[in-house]
Design a protein around this motif. Structure first.
Motif, PDB file in Angstrom:
ATOM      1  N   THR A  22      37.340  42.056  34.846  1.00 57.47           N
ATOM      2  CA  THR A  22      36.783  42.386  36.162  1.00 57.47           C
ATOM      3  C   THR A  22      37.352  43.707  36.667  1.00 57.47           C
ATOM      4  O   THR A  22      38.379  44.178  36.178  1.00 57.47           O
ATOM      5  CB  THR A  22      37.098  41.255  37.177  1.00 57.47           C
ATOM      6  OG1 THR A  22      36.544  41.592  38.444  1.00 57.47           O
ATOM      7  CG2 THR A  22      38.589  41.026  37.319  1.00 57.47           C
ATOM      8  N   ARG A  24      38.191  43.844  39.849  1.00 57.74           N
ATOM      9  CA  ARG A  24      38.974  43.409  41.012  1.00 57.74           C
ATOM     10  C   ARG A  24      40.434  43.130  40.633  1.00 57.74           C
ATOM     11  O   ARG A  24      40.743  42.889  39.475  1.00 57.74           O
ATOM     12  CB  ARG A  24      38.336  42.151  41.599  1.00 57.74           C
ATOM     13  CG  ARG A  24      36.980  42.434  42.218  1.00 57.74           C
ATOM     14  CD  ARG A  24      36.156  41.210  42.504  1.00 57.74           C
ATOM     15  NE  ARG A  24      36.866  40.192  43.236  1.00 57.74           N
ATOM     16  CZ  ARG A  24      36.436  38.946  43.375  1.00 57.74           C
ATOM     17  NH1 ARG A  24      35.295  38.568  42.837  1.00 57.74           N
ATOM     18  NH2 ARG A  24      37.127  38.069  44.054  1.00 57.74           N
ATOM     19  N   LEU A  29      40.872  36.573  42.862  1.00 60.38           N
ATOM     20  CA  LEU A  29      39.867  35.839  42.090  1.00 60.38           C
ATOM     21  C   LEU A  29      39.962  34.344  42.345  1.00 60.38           C
ATOM     22  O   LEU A  29      39.901  33.531  41.429  1.00 60.38           O
ATOM     23  CB  LEU A  29      40.049  36.151  40.596  1.00 60.38           C
ATOM     24  CG  LEU A  29      39.895  37.626  40.215  1.00 60.38           C
ATOM     25  CD1 LEU A  29      40.291  37.845  38.772  1.00 60.38           C
ATOM     26  CD2 LEU A  29      38.485  38.114  40.471  1.00 60.38           C
ATOM     27  N   LYS A 151      37.847  48.038  30.456  1.00 57.21           N
ATOM     28  CA  LYS A 151      37.899  46.589  30.263  1.00 57.21           C
ATOM     29  C   LYS A 151      38.027  46.274  28.778  1.00 57.21           C
ATOM     30  O   LYS A 151      38.773  45.369  28.403  1.00 57.21           O
ATOM     31  CB  LYS A 151      36.666  45.926  30.864  1.00 57.21           C
ATOM     32  CG  LYS A 151      36.649  45.979  32.381  1.00 57.21           C
ATOM     33  CD  LYS A 151      35.354  45.431  32.934  1.00 57.21           C
ATOM     34  CE  LYS A 151      35.311  45.646  34.444  1.00 57.21           C
ATOM     35  NZ  LYS A 151      33.984  45.424  34.991  1.00 57.21           N
TER      36      LYS A 151
END
Length: 162
Positions: A22, A24, A29, A151
């Motif tokens: 993610t 974030r 989360l 990522k």
């Protein structure tokens, strides 16, 4: 859907590692609390942690790059945000400062900044901080991470950990 949750539970129970990727912070989360997973690749791959919070890797933004972007935010009159795993902190510009970003940056690892500007200003910022790379997924702002952060790279680091 519940069928997806059940599929994840079955996969996890059979020994398959589940890694969440993610943009974030991993501390933001909460909706994942009931799901099975082993690790989180957070902040676009800049902060990788196991479910229990054990760090796997952290690509912190250098202080000099932060200061350069902060000076440009003042010069070009755009909002600068830093994202830490405590929570995202913003300069509420042109409203008075919500937090002292420089102090906050010094106190806690910062792996991602957000600049709220157009693409032209973004290009000027990147000329001044070549060690950072952008991820623009919204026309209003872009995420900045240490160059090479992604990522995919974060997932590789977590997989190497296991």
């Amino acid at each position: 859907p519940q069928s997806a949750v059940e599929a994840l539970r079955q996969a996890h129970a059979s020994g398959i590692k589940i890694i969440i990727a993610t943009g974030r912070p991993y501390t933001d989360l909460h909706e994942l609390e009931g799901l099975p997973f082993d690790a989180i690749v957070a902040l676009n791959g800049a902060a990788c942690v196991l479910r229990d919070g054990t760090p796997v890797s952290c690509n912190q933004i250098p202080f000099d790059d932060f200061m350069e972007v902060k000076e440009m935010a003042d010069k070009y009159d755009f909002v600068l945000g830093i994202e830490t795993n405590d929570l995202a902190q913003l300069v509420a510009h042109p409203i008075p400062l919500v937090v002292d970003l420089e102090q906050k940056f010094k106190e806690t690892p910062c792996c991602q900044m957000c600049i709220y500007c157009d693409e032209q200003v973004e290009r000027e910022v990147l000329r001044r901080v070549p060690g950072l790379s952008p991820s623009r997924w919204n026309p209003l702002f872009t995420d900045l991470n240490v160059a090479g952060t992604s990522k995919a790279a974060g997932i590789e680091r977590v997989c190497s950990y296991y």
